[in-house]
Write a protein that holds these residues in place. Structure first.
Motif, short mmCIF file in Angstrom:
data_model
loop_
_atom_site.label_atom_id
_atom_site.label_comp_id
_atom_site.label_asym_id
_atom_site.label_seq_id
_atom_site.Cartn_x
_atom_site.Cartn_y
_atom_site.Cartn_z
N ILE B 483 0.86 -1.18 0.00
CA ILE B 483 0.00 0.00 0.00
C ILE B 483 0.90 1.23 0.00
CG2 ILE B 483 -1.78 1.28 1.27
CD1 ILE B 483 -2.61 -1.39 2.56
N ILE B 484 0.71 2.10 -0.99
CA ILE B 484 1.50 3.34 -1.05
C ILE B 484 0.55 4.51 -0.91
CG2 ILE B 484 2.87 4.81 -2.58
CD1 ILE B 484 3.99 2.26 -3.84
N ILE B 485 0.90 5.44 -0.03
CA ILE B 485 0.04 6.61 0.18
C ILE B 485 0.58 7.78 -0.63
CG2 ILE B 485 -0.82 8.24 1.91
CD1 ILE B 485 -1.38 5.96 3.57
N MET B 486 -0.24 8.33 -1.50
CA MET B 486 0.21 9.42 -2.37
C MET B 486 -0.94 10.37 -2.66
SD MET B 486 3.24 9.89 -3.16
CE MET B 486 3.50 10.77 -4.68
N GLY B 487 -0.66 11.34 -3.49
CA GLY B 487 -1.68 12.26 -3.97
C GLY B 487 -1.28 12.74 -5.34
N TRP B 488 -2.22 13.21 -6.11
CA TRP B 488 -1.92 13.62 -7.48
C TRP B 488 -2.90 14.69 -7.92
CZ3 TRP B 488 2.37 12.11 -9.92
CH2 TRP B 488 2.47 12.31 -11.31
N GLY B 489 -2.39 15.66 -8.63
CA GLY B 489 -3.26 16.71 -9.17
C GLY B 489 -2.98 16.88 -10.64
N PRO B 490 -3.94 17.43 -11.38
CA PRO B 490 -3.75 17.56 -12.83
C PRO B 490 -2.73 18.64 -13.19
CG PRO B 490 -5.87 18.47 -12.16
CD PRO B 490 -5.25 17.91 -10.94
N ASP B 491 -1.90 18.39 -14.21
CA ASP B 491 -1.00 19.41 -14.72
C ASP B 491 -1.80 20.42 -15.54
OD1 ASP B 491 1.20 18.28 -13.56
OD2 ASP B 491 1.71 17.07 -15.30
N PHE B 492 -2.77 19.91 -16.27
CA PHE B 492 -3.76 20.75 -16.92
C PHE B 492 -5.05 19.95 -16.85
CE2 PHE B 492 -1.00 18.70 -20.00
CZ PHE B 492 -1.88 17.91 -20.74
N PRO B 493 -6.18 20.65 -16.76
CA PRO B 493 -7.42 19.94 -16.43
C PRO B 493 -7.94 19.06 -17.56
CG PRO B 493 -7.74 22.33 -16.40
CD PRO B 493 -6.36 22.08 -16.89
N SER B 494 -7.38 17.88 -17.71
CA SER B 494 -7.91 16.91 -18.65
C SER B 494 -7.49 15.54 -18.14
CB SER B 494 -7.36 17.14 -20.06
OG SER B 494 -6.16 16.43 -20.24
N VAL B 495 -8.12 14.51 -18.65
CA VAL B 495 -7.79 13.17 -18.18
C VAL B 495 -6.36 12.82 -18.58
CG1 VAL B 495 -8.62 11.88 -20.18
CG2 VAL B 495 -8.71 10.84 -17.91
N GLN B 496 -5.88 13.42 -19.67
CA GLN B 496 -4.50 13.20 -20.08
C GLN B 496 -3.53 13.90 -19.12
OE1 GLN B 496 -1.87 13.45 -24.17
NE2 GLN B 496 -3.46 14.94 -23.88
N GLY B 497 -3.88 15.14 -18.75
CA GLY B 497 -3.03 15.92 -17.86
C GLY B 497 -3.04 15.39 -16.45
N TYR B 498 -4.01 14.52 -16.14
CA TYR B 498 -4.05 13.94 -14.80
C TYR B 498 -3.62 12.48 -14.80
CZ TYR B 498 -5.74 12.37 -10.27
OH TYR B 498 -5.80 11.83 -9.01
N GLY B 499 -4.27 11.67 -15.65
CA GLY B 499 -4.19 10.23 -15.48
C GLY B 499 -3.18 9.49 -16.33
N LEU B 500 -2.67 10.13 -17.38
CA LEU B 500 -1.79 9.38 -18.30
C LEU B 500 -0.58 8.77 -17.58
CD1 LEU B 500 -1.60 8.66 -21.34
CD2 LEU B 500 -0.08 10.61 -21.59
N PRO B 501 0.16 9.57 -16.77
CA PRO B 501 1.32 8.97 -16.09
C PRO B 501 0.92 7.94 -15.03
CG PRO B 501 1.35 11.38 -15.95
CD PRO B 501 0.03 11.00 -16.47
N LEU B 502 -0.32 8.03 -14.54
CA LEU B 502 -0.75 7.13 -13.47
C LEU B 502 -1.24 5.79 -13.99
CD1 LEU B 502 -2.83 9.46 -11.08
CD2 LEU B 502 -0.41 8.89 -10.97
#
Lengths: 335, 597, 332
Positions: B483-502
């Motif tokens: 279990i890893i505890i983290m947080g993430w926010g968008p670089d620009f508001p789109s699913v690509q700017g948020y979720g692509l690296p994840l």
């Protein structure tokens, strides 16, 4: 500065008298009391020192019996009581940090763990680390300090330089780096156990030059004193002088230092826990509690007061006791 | 040993919730005599600047705007900065072809022309973007900003060996094969050898994408697309004194201590449709202790926190009790979560991951994050509310904010049985040691998992080495970080700017990995491919929703909260508003003061 | 005496080299044992392997340790040139390199911050020496009295509370509550009163911590010395009590006090971290704490070198003072 006012002849005399007293005690003269016995007699009369001793013993007992006491109180140090927490501020509901019949010293902010239970369990870690690391430091410090001061020459130079180095060394950096790479299982210990073991060793190791330098300084100045010279001229062996003459005189500064080191060590443990390299959560220690209470010093002061008072009482008790022992062992403490 | 008093507990929780509700609703009674809420000289009122503009008409030209911060930027070099507040602040001294709209709330996430006369002229196939530069745009020495300067600034992104740290989206989109060596190793005489960008004249710039990307203009709105003038490029030292293209320029900067910006007299209001440039001077003071920063905010020495990550518990409590009208409670755009690496047994099994999600006490996790106000609403899925396609708490496949919010021990145990671990298992929670709130959430998770039979040990690792420790899948496996505890926010508001690296399998890296769960799902990868080709907004949002659902169905993540902050604005500030363009922060560039003193 | 000094200085130089090597070792070997790649923490959220490798090259993390240590020392005496990725910088001696994070040169940072830490350490030392020794002497003379015990309890309160607690509390009361002080560091060159006002709380906070120990040591030593015969002799000779205590007894008390001072000044300069953090003083402690948080080796090295040097010099001064104060001590 002007020349020191100090007359060898006058000083030598009482030393000789003292020698005689000790010799007399050994040869079962009229009084027939050993130095240790005299000290004990004196200690018994020192009410404050005895109080200190009793408190220290009580603390140790409480630490040992922590599981029994907490289960009698019906509390668990790691159980959450979030119903007692104000969700907006994260602080305990009710006055004085949520003190109630169930939670005699209140509860922690955010998660509502019982503070009394955590203080009791925390005592185990804090006392263990504080005391054992002081022991480690005293052993190293005395041995190397006496060696350096007594033998002088290259032994002194070597030991002194090592001490200088250790004192000049950025300890915090080393401790953080070391603790963070320690394996989780080591020498049959696990998790917090490994951390505690490493903390004791490291704090003790970096603490010894403090004792070492004082002991060295004392030895150095005592070595030149007349009673040691006298013993030497009487043909006493070097080790005989070391044990017979120096060690008793070193007891006082060592005790004073030890009683001062214990609280310092407890606070070092606090700083390490604060930096995340101390005990592992959810294990409690006083230092960890004090450090996390900083965030709430105004909104929930009780959370800070409780571990603060616990540390203060411990420090006071150790010091009162230490003072008493020092005074009792003082051969000149005739008053 | 445990004392269960469920009924009492519920009652108290309900009472507490009522208190919160009351505090929130009575909030706006700060003043109410001026046009946009709040008294003229006083604070605008609780949440008065959250997604709306507070006291716009009171802003005067002049004065010194005072920022404070507990953390300096990673770099003030436009190419190298990655901290959200740095991007926000950089608009004072740097301009881009296009930038985020200076509007409150969701509108602020839109793109508006800045150096360019209009947004891009995009070719039919979505592969060619053409911009014309505006007249009157100048550097701080008065020379005009040319299309070559813009190209050179963007080329710097390629020089990752010298200028590490910033986002590399432009590099990946314009040069996916990594052919261009970067301007410092560029053999051409003008150092403008990047083929994907053409500058036919000083006023025209053309981007030729090898493959369409529907978020390309969003990427050009990032700070890393700022122009840089070649003769002023001090390379690795550029962040110590960037050369200004905006309304302010660097006067002095000592890293970790202080930063002062003064007016750039060469900048012309007429050339800039975005920036209002109210204050004469902008100062930033850095503090080594967040509590002291909060004290300075409370006693009025400092106007606002440059980091914009919310006040610390101490200052927050005082502020909420005594100065509520100075606070805003925006949604940050970040999701705080736990993620389960599939390489660590038994998290390779879907049902085991579900057991953790179901067994966790979500209210307790929320309290550990700071409660509903300072922490945020219980997170129910993995798409931040500010991203198009997000459904917020309405999409709650595991009923985390519903029936299971206090944890569902029975269902969790059933899931454990289904994954072949009926007696529970042992695992390790990895958490950064420099984030007390994250350590608190780890402890909360540890406590609630114990009730389902999962024994979790907490390992606090050196937060500065995040990328090397949890970013290395090999190390994660070795250390048994289930279990890893983290947080993430968008670089620009789109699913690509948020979720692509994840979530994309292309982003699983040996070091500096962010796809901690090691998701290799062909459907998710396919949806991302489809996304970059989809040019209409509705279609993009629909795909974003689908990706989010796939991720949640895989049970890779346990979301804690849709993060909210409690941010301070001093009573001196005017024209204050939060913007989704910068994750719910105040829009720095148009802040004004009520008095020039 | 000169030969002694020379030997000590040589030993100090050797010591510094050893310390720097150990810091290098911690920085490079420990992450290696832990299986952590430092370079990856410098590439931001989007780390492609090529970028990580490039950063590793640029920071010199892939060179063998001994050559890095050599380059470091060479830089201090002869300067060095950094080149990587088409970015060439010459760094003149004394070159301590550039921060991995902010890219600023280290040497100006050190010269800029050292006076702050020195002022903090010296000011606090004067304060605690005066307070601690006064309290210690009083306690010893009025042994067992209310004052003796009271002074000790106050002193112990000091030693049992962490600096970040007393510091925070004093700030909350005097700076933010009563508004007596601005509690903000102002360089001495700007304004003396501002400088003094900004440092007074840190001085008191730090002195409070150490004064306790000095009081206790002074008391213990004083009691011992008062029992010594030369004091009795001095009294017997009819010297005034003030002279006996002030001149003769105090002089001998200085030996252990000096020992402690030499150690504490060093530990203080190195360990000013917490005080500087609490009071936001722009000193070396604050810089090194940030550097540790950020894996910024050049800053850690620079601060370590300077503080270690300060400690070694402090210890040397103390040893020389020993001989001056207590002629029974031979310098050999």
């Amino acid at each position: 500065m002007t020349a020191p006012l100090h007359e060898p002849t006058a000083e030598a005399a009482p030393s000789a008298a003292e020698e005689a007293a000790v010799a007399g005690a050994e040869s079962k003269s009229v009084q027939g009391r050993s130095l240790g016995r005299i000290a004990w007699e004196r200690l018994k009369r020192d009410k404050l020192a005895l109080t200190g001793a009793v408190v220290v013993l009580l603390l140790v007992a409480v630490a040992l019996l922590a599981p029994v006491i907490t289960s009698l109180l019906g509390q668990d140090p790691n159980e959450y009581h979030e119903d007692l927490i104000d969700p907006l501020f994260g602080t305990p509901v009710g006055s004085l940090g949520g003190i109630s019949g169930d939670h005699l010293l209140g509860v922690e902010p955010v998660n509502g763990r019982d503070i009394l239970a955590r203080i009791l369990y925390g005592a185990r870690i804090s006392l263990l680390v504080g005391f054992l690391s002081a022991v480690v430091a005293v052993i190293f410090g005395t041995v190397f300090g006496v060696l350096a001061g007594f033998f002088g020459g290259w032994v002194d130079s070597l030991i002194s330089r090592v001490m200088d180095g250790l004192l000049a060394f950025p300890q915090l950096l080393f401790i953080i780096a070391l603790v963070s790479v320690m394996p989780n299982d080591m020498l049959g210990l696990h998790g917090t156990g490994v951390r505690v073991f490493v903390m004791i060793l490291v704090i003790g190791f970096f603490g010894w030059p403090y004792i070492g330098r004082v002991v060295r300084g004392q030895t150095l100045s005592m070595r030149e004193r007349e009673y040691v010279e006298a013993a030497r001229s009487l043909g006493a062996g070097r080790f005989y002088i070391l044990f017979k003459e120096l060690l008793p005189n070193l007891v006082a500064p060592i005790i004073v230092y030890t009683t001062m080191m214990i609280p310092t060590n407890i606070l070092t443990e606090a700083a390490l826990s604060f930096l995340g390299v101390g005990v592992k959560p959810p294990t409690a220690s006083w230092g960890q509690m004090l450090s996390s209470a900083i965030e709430y010093y105004e909104s929930d002061p009780m959370y800070m007061v409780v571990p603060g008072v616990a540390i203060f009482i411990t420090v006071l008790a150790f010091n009162l006791f230490g003072d008493g022992v020092r005074d009792a062992l003082d051969p000149k403490g005739s008053r | 040993m445990t004392t269960q008093r469920t009924s009492g507990r519920r009652k108290r929780a309900a009472a507490a919730a009522a208190v919160v509700a009351a505090l929130l609703t009575t909030a706006a009674c700060g003043g109410g005599d001026s046009d946009d809420g709040g008294s003229k000289n006083g604070a605008a009122g609780f949440d008065a600047a959250n997604n709306k503009v507070a006291q716009a008409s009171l802003a005067k030209k002049g004065g010194t705007l005072k920022f404070g911060g507990a953390q300096d930027a990673d770099s003030w070099d436009t190419t190298r900065g990655y901290y959200g507040f740095m991007w926000n602040f950089s608009r004072y001294y740097s301009r881009q072809l296009v930038t985020n709209k200076t509007e409150a709330g969701a509108a602020g996430a839109g793109v508006t022309p800045d150096l360019a006369t209009s947004t891009a002229e995009v070719s039919e196939d979505g592969k060619t973007y053409t911009y014309k530069l505006r007249d009157g745009i100048t550097w701080e020495d008065g020379k005009p900003i040319t299309s070559q300067d813009v190209k050179y600034g963007i080329e710097r992104v390629w020089a990752q060996d010298v200028l590490s740290g910033g986002p590399t989206y432009l590099k990946e989109v314009l040069d996916p094969k990594d052919e261009y060596p970067g301007p410092y190793k560029d053999k051409s005489k003008d150092k403008l050898g990047l083929k994907a960008i053409e500058t036919p004249d000083e006023k025209t710039i053309v981007f030729k994408l090898p493959k369409a990307n529907s978020d390309f203009e969003e990427m050009l709105a990032l700070t890393s697309a700022s122009p840089v003038r070649q003769d002023k490029d001090t390379k690795s030292k550029y962040g110590l004194h960037p050369f200004s293209s905006g309304p302010y320029k660097f006067e002095s900067y000592t890293p970790g201590k202080d930063l002062t910006l003064v007016r750039n007299t060469e900048w012309k209001q007429a050339s800039d449709p975005v920036r209002k440039a109210y204050p004469d001077k902008i100062t930033v003071e850095f503090f080594s202790d967040a509590n002291q920063l909060d004290q300075r905010l409370l006693n009025g020495d400092i106007d606002l926190d440059i980091n914009q990550t919310g006040m610390s518990p101490q200052g927050r409590t005082t502020a909420l009790k005594q100065h509520k009208a100075n606070l805003d409670n925006p949604v940050s755009g970040y999701i705080r979560y736990a993620v389960f690496p599939q390489s660590v047994k038994p998290f390779d099994k879907l049902e085991c991951r579900k057991a953790v999600i179901l067994g966790a006490d979500h209210v307790s996790l929320q309290t550990a994050r700071g409660g509903p106000v300072a922490g945020g609403d219980i997170g129910t899925n993995m798409l931040p509310p500010s991203v198009p396609g997000a459904e917020g708490q309405q999409y709650d496949p595991y009923k985390l904010a519903g029936d299971n919010k206090k944890g569902n021990v029975e269902e969790a145990k059933a899931a454990l049985k289904a994954c072949g671990q009926p007696n529970g298992f042992k695992t390790t929670i990895a958490v950064r040691n420099n984030k007390p709130v994250e350590v608190a959430t780890a402890q909360s998770l540890q406590a609630s998992l114990k009730k389902v039979g999962i024994t979790a040990e907490i390992d606090q690792y050196d937060g500065s080495q995040t990328a090397g420790i949890i970013g290395s899948p090999e190390n994660v496996k070795k250390k048994n970080y289930g279990i890893i505890i983290m947080g993430w926010g968008p670089d620009f508001p789109s699913v690509q700017g948020y979720g692509l690296p994840l979530w994309s399998s292309d982003y699983i890296l040996e070091s500096g990995n962010n796809n901690y769960a090691l998701i290799k799902d062909k459907e998710i990868d396919g949806l991302f491919d489809e996304y970059v080709d989809t040019l209409d907004d509705a279609g993009k949002a629909k795909i974003a929703t689908e990706i989010n659902h796939k991720v949640m169905e895989g049970a890779y993540y346990l979301p804690f909260v849709f993060e909210k902050f409690v941010n301070w604005r001093s009573s001196r500030l005017a024209n204050v508003y939060t913007t989704d363009g910068y994750s719910g922060m105040y829009d720095f560039v148009n802040l004004g003061l009520k008095s020039a003193k | 005496m000169l030969a002694y000094l020379f030997r000590r200085l040589f030993a100090a130089a050797v010591m510094l080299v050893v310390i720097i090597m150990v810091v290098f070792g911690i920085f490079f070997l420990v992450p290696k044992w832990a299986g952590v790649d430092i370079a990856s923490s410098f590439v931001g959220k989007q780390a492609d392997p090529a970028a990580v490798e490039a950063v590793r090259q640029k920071l010199g993390l892939s060179d063998p340790i001994y050559s890095q240590v050599w380059e470091f020392f060479k830089g201090i005496f002869a300067g060095r040139t950094y080149a990587g990725g088409g970015d060439v910088t010459h760094c003149a001696a004394p070159c301590f390199g550039y921060s991995f994070r902010s890219e600023q040169a280290i040497w100006p940072v050190l010269t800029d911050r050292f006076p702050v830490t020195l002022a903090l350490a010296l000011g606090a030392a004067v304060l605690w020496l005066v307070l601690g020794m006064a309290a210690g002497v009083l306690s010893a003379l009025k042994r067992g009295s209310f004052w003796d015990r009271g002074a000790m309890v106050v002193a112990l309160a000091g030693v049992s509370l962490p600096v970040y607690f007393t510091g925070m509390a004093s700030l909350a009361v005097f700076a933010f509550g009563l508004d007596w002080l601005d509690a903000r560091y102002v360089p001495l060159t700007d304004s003396f009163t501002g400088w003094f006002g900004g440092l007074i709380l840190p001085w008191i906070t730090l002195a409070f911590l150490y004064a306790a120990m000095y009081a206790r040591i002074t008391r213990a030593t004083m009691l011992e010395i008062l029992g010594e015969d030369y004091i009795r002799t001095a009294r017997a000779k009819g010297l005034r009590e003030q002279t006996v205590i002030g001149k003769h007894a105090m002089r001998s008390t200085m030996t252990p006090i000096l020992t402690m001072l030499g150690m504490d000044l060093g530990a203080l300069i190195g360990g000013a971290i917490l005080t500087e953090t609490t009071f936001n003083l722009p000193g070396l402690g604050q810089a090194v704490l940030n550097a540790i948080k950020n894996q910024d080796l050049p800053v850690i090295l620079g601060v370590t070198l300077i503080t270690s040097l300060a400690v070694l010099i402090a210890n040397l001064v103390v040893d020389v003072l020993y001989a001056v104060i207590d002629p029974r001590v031979r310098l050999a």
